[in-house]
Design a protein around this motif. Structure first.
Motif, short mmCIF file in Angstrom:
data_model
loop_
_atom_site.label_atom_id
_atom_site.label_comp_id
_atom_site.label_asym_id
_atom_site.label_seq_id
_atom_site.Cartn_x
_atom_site.Cartn_y
_atom_site.Cartn_z
N VAL A 237 0.82 -1.21 0.00
CA VAL A 237 0.00 0.00 0.00
C VAL A 237 0.85 1.26 0.00
O VAL A 237 0.43 2.32 -0.46
N SER A 238 2.08 1.19 0.50
CA SER A 238 2.89 2.37 0.72
C SER A 238 3.53 2.90 -0.56
O SER A 238 4.30 2.19 -1.22
N PRO A 260 -5.66 1.68 12.64
CA PRO A 260 -6.01 2.95 13.26
C PRO A 260 -5.51 4.13 12.42
O PRO A 260 -4.50 4.03 11.71
N THR A 261 -6.22 5.23 12.50
CA THR A 261 -5.73 6.45 11.87
C THR A 261 -4.57 6.99 12.70
O THR A 261 -4.34 6.56 13.84
N GLY A 262 -3.85 7.95 12.14
CA GLY A 262 -2.77 8.57 12.89
C GLY A 262 -3.27 9.19 14.18
O GLY A 262 -2.63 9.09 15.23
N GLY A 310 -1.09 8.92 6.55
CA GLY A 310 -1.27 9.85 5.44
C GLY A 310 -0.05 9.99 4.55
O GLY A 310 -0.11 10.68 3.53
N ALA A 311 1.03 9.36 4.90
CA ALA A 311 2.26 9.47 4.11
C ALA A 311 2.78 8.07 3.77
O ALA A 311 2.55 7.57 2.67
N ASP A 316 -6.08 3.17 4.27
CA ASP A 316 -6.21 1.87 4.88
C ASP A 316 -6.00 0.78 3.83
O ASP A 316 -6.49 0.90 2.70
N PRO A 317 -5.29 -0.31 4.17
CA PRO A 317 -5.04 -1.34 3.16
C PRO A 317 -6.29 -1.88 2.51
O PRO A 317 -6.31 -2.10 1.29
#
Length: 534
Positions: A237-238, A260-262, A310-311, A316-317
């Motif tokens: 994903v990255s 989880p979100t950041g 976000g980076a 999310d995968p």
């Protein structure tokens, strides 16, 4: 320069938390040697990397370079920062012992992980054929629930003898690898995911250096099991990992529906830091970086995961799979038939004793909370009579299906819309178990059971593979090597393993006869766990 010695731990067959990590952790080598090249300059085990020269060792069929630093020690002010490349050294650096493993807790009496370790742990190992390259490369990421494990639990000799260069690596674990906290944020307000950054730094090291070891930087497969498999999904994903690998292998690890979100990770990180003695406020970062590593490991939470910052992880995968917004490469992915049996023992039976039949309904209700399956339906799907009247075995089957099997099928379905996917299930229900004491139920094809079929690992006396299992191991090694070489696991002269797609066909690895099968969804009740999906 002097050589720094790492710690030494005994040989043993280890499941790194939730991940098999077996082998011998030898003394680490952290400095360089001032030997002159002299008469050994033509030695094929002496290799020039971008940071300096390393001296490895060889057998009749393989060469190995152990304990090569790929990252600067992530300690002091570097703790909870993006990793930096290792400093260059002069002279010839011995590369014949593994580097120190990353700090982690003691899980005794179970053979999980390797206690101790040190923050100066960003080392990798390269194993290569003696024959001339360039050879395709497999980079192996160990598992361990993101808080246990080490690189040197995996001897890849059999894979290397198939003409593959194998790289194994350490990466930061636990809170050291994943703590997100406002006081640790970078200029963009992001923190956490340091373990994934370590792994990507190692992948960049491979791009820069592997040709000198006979590897082909244009033919790299990133592979892992359990937390290592989850890491591979993250790299798929990255965008930061784009171009660092051309194929991916996900073993029992790609099935979290969401991360989880950041922001969520930072809220949890503030709570974790307070438990470690560092309350939120202006001095939180200094307090955290001053914590003795033993204190940090003792007080850290047991649950760790990447966050969607976000980076490095822009989304999310699960949403990336469905939208096609991922690094599109061929994928080999699968699970074991009875994943959860080891957890049923070490998270329940070892603590409270065997689950009694009268307690089974309540345990089922707790297990299905928050899922699409009701407790009443689950008791119909997983009756004790179908599992030798063993509540532990029945509950293990339920959680295996909900958390591993059907999640893995969702991953295969989503990826197969965009890239070639080869799906498998490992199903040797007599796989040797030397990690845990006997339970009240058979472990069968448990989580991480397949590792000993791909890597050479020390096992307890009497736990070696039998003749049929050795044939299965040879088949798996050949299939994995074929995939690493060309993105397709098929072997000439053997039954064809079809790409996943129409027909929901998997490859089932079994000692008597591996074969294609199309009843995976029915066997694991995926119609209940993924309603509305085909």
């Amino acid at each position: 320069m002097s050589k720094r010695r790492g710690n030494t731990v005994p040989a043993g067959f280890r499941l790194a938390g939730m991940m098999l990590a077996a082998g011998l952790a030898l003394s680490g080598c952290g400095g360089s040697d001032d030997d002159e090249e002299g008469e050994n300059s033509g030695d094929a085990t002496r290799v020039e990397t971008r940071a300096g020269t390393v001296q490895g060792s060889e057998t009749n069929t393989t060469r190995a370079w152990l304990g090569i630093p790929y990252g600067a020690p992530p300690s002091g002010e570097r703790r909870w920062r993006a990793p930096e490349p290792a400093a260059a050294w002069s002279g010839v650096r011995p590369a014949t012992v593994h580097g120190p493993h990353c700090p982690q807790p003691d899980t005794a009496p179970l053979q999980y992980g390797t206690p101790g370790g040190q923050e100066d742990c960003l080392y990798l190992n390269v194993y290569a054929p003696r024959s001339a390259g360039p050879h395709p490369v497999m980079v192996w990421i160990h598992g361990g629930a993101f808080y246990l494990g080490r690189s040197n639990g995996y001897d890849p000799t059999r894979l290397v003898e198939q003409g593959i260069v194998v790289v194994t690596l350490n990466y930061r674990l636990g809170a050291l690898g994943f703590l997100a906290h406002p006081a640790l944020n970078d200029a963009e307000g992001r923190s956490g995911n340091y373990a994934l950054m370590d792994q990507q730094l190692a992948l960049r090291w491979v791009q820069d250096n592997i040709a000198a070891f006979g590897g082909d930087p244009g033919q790299v497969t990133v592979a892992g099991q359990s937390a290592g498999g989850s890491s591979v999904v993250a790299h798929l994903v990255s965008p930061d990992a784009a171009g660092l690998f051309q194929r991916a292998i996900v073993q029992s690890g790609g099935y979290q529906r969401s991360l989880p979100t950041g922001e969520q990770a930072q809220v949890r990180g503030v709570q974790a830091a307070e438990a470690m003695g560092c309350p939120d406020g202006p001095g939180a970062a200094a307090c955290l970086r001053a914590l003795p590593v033993d204190t940090l490991i003792a007080k850290q939470p047991r649950s760790h995961a990447p966050n969607v910052d976000g980076a490095l992880l822009p989304r999310d995968p699960a949403s990336a799979w469905s939208s096609g917004q991922f690094n599109q490469v061929p994928v080999l992915t699968g699970s074991t038939h009875d994943e959860y049996t080891v957890f049923q023992y070490n998270q329940s039976e070892m603590i409270r004793g065997p689950l009694a039949p009268e307690d089974y309904p309540a345990a089922v209700a707790a297990a299905v909370a928050g899922t699409p399956v009701t407790a009443a339906d689950a008791l119909v799907l997983y009756p004790l009579s179908a599992y030798d009247n063993s509540p532990g075995l029945a509950l293990s089957a339920l959680v295996t299906d909900a958390s591993f099997a059907c999640g893995g099928r969702r991953l295969a379905q989503a990826l197969a819309e965009h890239v070639p996917v080869y799906a498998y299930e490992f199903d040797d229900r007599d796989a040797p178990m030397s990690l845990q004491p006997p339970a009240s139920f058979p472990y069968k094809a448990y989580h991480a059971a397949e590792i000993q079929y791909l890597f050479d690992v020390p096992t307890a006396a009497g736990q070696e593979l039998d003749a049929a299992q050795r044939r299965l191991a040879q088949e798996m090694v050949e299939r994995w090597a074929r995939f690493v070489r060309g993105g397709n696991p098929n072997v000439e002269g053997a039954t064809a393993w079809p790409a996943y797609g129409a027909g929901d066909r998997y490859w089932r690895f079994k000692p008597d006869a591996s074969t294609v099968f199309g009843n995976f969804a029915a066997d694991h009740h995926c119609e209940a766990w993924t309603p509305g999906e085909r």
